[in-house]
Design a protein around this motif. Structure first.
Motif, mmCIF file in Angstrom:
data_model
loop_
_atom_site.group_PDB
_atom_site.id
_atom_site.type_symbol
_atom_site.label_atom_id
_atom_site.label_comp_id
_atom_site.label_asym_id
_atom_site.label_seq_id
_atom_site.Cartn_x
_atom_site.Cartn_y
_atom_site.Cartn_z
ATOM 1 N N LEU A 54 20.957 18.496 44.887
ATOM 2 C CA LEU A 54 22.275 18.648 44.415
ATOM 3 C C LEU A 54 23.474 19.175 45.093
ATOM 4 O O LEU A 54 23.347 20.380 44.750
ATOM 5 N N PRO A 55 24.225 18.438 45.805
ATOM 6 C CA PRO A 55 25.512 19.194 46.437
ATOM 7 C C PRO A 55 26.537 19.247 45.465
ATOM 8 O O PRO A 55 26.686 18.358 44.467
ATOM 9 N N GLY A 56 27.209 20.348 45.694
ATOM 10 C CA GLY A 56 28.707 20.370 44.977
ATOM 11 C C GLY A 56 29.467 19.697 45.740
ATOM 12 O O GLY A 56 29.211 19.033 46.837
ATOM 13 N N GLU A 57 30.940 20.009 45.559
ATOM 14 C CA GLU A 57 31.796 19.116 46.194
ATOM 15 C C GLU A 57 31.866 19.377 47.728
ATOM 16 O O GLU A 57 31.773 20.604 48.428
ATOM 17 N N ALA A 58 31.753 18.331 48.606
ATOM 18 C CA ALA A 58 31.591 18.062 50.187
ATOM 19 C C ALA A 58 32.778 17.205 50.568
ATOM 20 O O ALA A 58 32.974 16.201 50.139
ATOM 21 N N MET B 134 38.870 22.713 53.146
ATOM 22 C CA MET B 134 38.542 23.500 54.151
ATOM 23 C C MET B 134 37.538 24.390 53.808
ATOM 24 O O MET B 134 36.370 24.739 54.432
ATOM 25 N N ASN B 135 37.332 24.706 52.448
ATOM 26 C CA ASN B 135 36.262 25.672 51.891
ATOM 27 C C ASN B 135 35.219 24.719 51.175
ATOM 28 O O ASN B 135 34.153 25.311 50.644
ATOM 29 N N MET B 136 35.089 23.532 51.397
ATOM 30 C CA MET B 136 34.108 22.649 50.859
ATOM 31 C C MET B 136 32.832 22.653 51.551
ATOM 32 O O MET B 136 32.919 22.950 52.879
ATOM 33 N N LEU B 137 31.723 22.116 51.059
ATOM 34 C CA LEU B 137 30.495 21.951 51.913
ATOM 35 C C LEU B 137 30.762 21.133 53.092
ATOM 36 O O LEU B 137 31.797 20.128 52.890
ATOM 37 N N ARG B 138 30.100 21.117 54.014
ATOM 38 C CA ARG B 138 30.117 20.147 55.387
ATOM 39 C C ARG B 138 28.963 19.308 55.301
ATOM 40 O O ARG B 138 27.746 19.793 54.811
ATOM 41 N N ARG C 121 33.328 29.221 47.434
ATOM 42 C CA ARG C 121 34.593 29.238 46.915
ATOM 43 C C ARG C 121 34.480 28.176 45.949
ATOM 44 O O ARG C 121 34.619 26.695 46.618
ATOM 45 N N GLN C 122 35.211 28.322 44.658
ATOM 46 C CA GLN C 122 35.580 27.092 43.933
ATOM 47 C C GLN C 122 37.045 26.818 43.902
ATOM 48 O O GLN C 122 37.630 27.747 43.530
ATOM 49 N N ARG C 123 37.443 25.400 44.008
ATOM 50 C CA ARG C 123 38.872 25.322 44.169
ATOM 51 C C ARG C 123 39.297 24.722 42.667
ATOM 52 O O ARG C 123 38.340 24.396 41.708
ATOM 53 N N ASP C 124 40.618 24.710 42.273
ATOM 54 C CA ASP C 124 41.293 24.353 40.926
ATOM 55 C C ASP C 124 41.286 22.846 41.200
ATOM 56 O O ASP C 124 41.947 22.227 42.252
ATOM 57 N N THR C 125 40.737 22.395 40.327
ATOM 58 C CA THR C 125 40.547 20.875 40.037
ATOM 59 C C THR C 125 41.280 20.210 39.239
ATOM 60 O O THR C 125 41.309 19.037 38.523
ATOM 61 N N SER C 126 42.103 21.120 38.179
ATOM 62 C CA SER C 126 42.783 20.593 36.922
ATOM 63 C C SER C 126 43.585 19.286 37.498
ATOM 64 O O SER C 126 43.908 18.712 36.539
ATOM 65 N N ILE C 127 44.339 19.353 38.491
ATOM 66 C CA ILE C 127 45.347 18.162 38.857
ATOM 67 C C ILE C 127 44.556 16.787 39.098
ATOM 68 O O ILE C 127 44.913 15.716 38.722
ATOM 69 N N ASP C 128 43.501 17.330 39.706
ATOM 70 C CA ASP C 128 42.318 15.995 40.003
ATOM 71 C C ASP C 128 41.906 15.272 38.477
ATOM 72 O O ASP C 128 41.930 14.076 38.303
ATOM 73 N N LEU C 129 41.514 16.305 37.710
ATOM 74 C CA LEU C 129 40.932 15.935 36.450
ATOM 75 C C LEU C 129 42.205 15.131 35.568
ATOM 76 O O LEU C 129 41.781 14.048 35.037
ATOM 77 N N GLU C 130 43.230 15.717 35.479
ATOM 78 C CA GLU C 130 44.377 14.935 34.737
ATOM 79 C C GLU C 130 44.539 13.665 35.432
ATOM 80 O O GLU C 130 44.867 12.700 34.721
ATOM 81 N N ILE C 131 44.993 13.446 36.705
ATOM 82 C CA ILE C 131 45.086 12.161 37.396
ATOM 83 C C ILE C 131 43.939 11.185 37.056
ATOM 84 O O ILE C 131 44.166 9.865 36.743
#
Length: 268
Positions: free
Chosen positions: A186-190, A208-212, A241-251
């Motif tokens: 179960l990967p997180g954001e990659a 840059m800080n996502m999984l590869r 590191r977890q990024r801010d995804t609030s903009i993605d969620l709203e869009i």
């Protein structure tokens, strides 16, 4: 530690992303890898890289969600390499519309077909192989969306990944005493091509800080090469590191909505 040396592995979605990374990792361990995917050019590029590194591979051009695909894949692999010992489901699909309120039936079915139904059909077609020596392994790449579904991955994707997680648990509880290891990763954001289908594809600096893909491939290699007596039933791998995804969620909330209609904003 056991290895995949002299074993036959099938990797779906092997032309890019996590599938490509996994195929390369398995080939480096000495296994014969059947590279399964829809597009010839990426698969052949992976096959050439494997050959350049001294490995062995077979290219199988097939859409895993197509009618009859499982049988054709198995027939091709058997003819070229023999019975299968390791199956890795890395093919995936996500919807461009994430909100359950707006996603269309065709898009919903496509995501379920690729991420869940195709996994079952190919696993079913290869179960005789995987059970024959009492040491087969099947690994499926699910997602953290199976545990925390939201508008980032979308309704269809989260449902499909939760379903495939459940399916892998069924295989684990049913066939573990026959020696089959059924593993869910179960990967997180990659940072993979699947991100490009989102309503707002993340910018390069956000990736840059996502999984590869190679990070997930190494996790898959780990669980595949453990001694047969040990199984990692589930493995979560996520960005530190977890990024801010609030903009993605709203869009994503209103992507696909009819003109002039908007969904209200709720807390996630």
């Amino acid at each position: 530690m056991s290895t995949t040396t002299s074993r036959v592995a099938v990797v779906t979605g092997a032309g890019s992303g996590m599938g490509r990374g996994t195929a390369l990792a398995i080939a480096r361990d000495g296994g014969i890898v059947a590279l399964v995917g829809r597009r010839a050019a990426p698969l052949e590029a992976v096959s050439r890289q494997i050959a350049a590194e001294g490995g062995r591979s077979v290219v199988v051009i097939e859409d895993v969600a197509a009618v009859g695909a499982a049988g054709r894949i198995v027939e091709a692999v058997h003819a070229a390499a023999g019975p299968v010992d390791l199956l890795v489901h890395a093919a995936g699909s996500s919807s461009s519309v994430q909100n359950a309120r707006w996603v269309g039936e065709d898009e919903w079915r496509e995501v379920i077909d690729v991420n869940l139904t195709a996994v079952h059909l190919l696993t079913q077609a290869l179960l005789e192989d995987l059970l024959r020596r009492g040491d087969g392994t099947v690994i499926t790449i699910s997602s953290l969306a199976a545990i925390t579904p939201n508008l980032l991955g979308g309704a269809a994707y989260g449902a499909a990944k939760a379903g495939v997680r459940n399916y892998m648990t069924f295989l684990h509880t049913t066939f573990r005493n026959d020696g089959l290891r059924a593993v869910t990763v179960l990967p997180g954001e990659a940072d993979t091509p699947i991100l490009d289908s989102r309503a707002r594809p993340p910018a390069p600096e956000e990736r840059m800080n996502m999984l590869r893909p190679e990070d997930v491939a190494e996790a898959i290699r780990l669980v595949a090469t453990l001694p047969g007596r040990a199984v990692v039933q589930e493995l979560i791998i996520a960005p530190t590191r977890q990024r801010d995804t609030s903009i993605d969620l709203e869009i994503s909330r209103n992507t696909g909505a009819p003109e002039g209609v908007a969904d209200r904003k709720d807390s996630e």
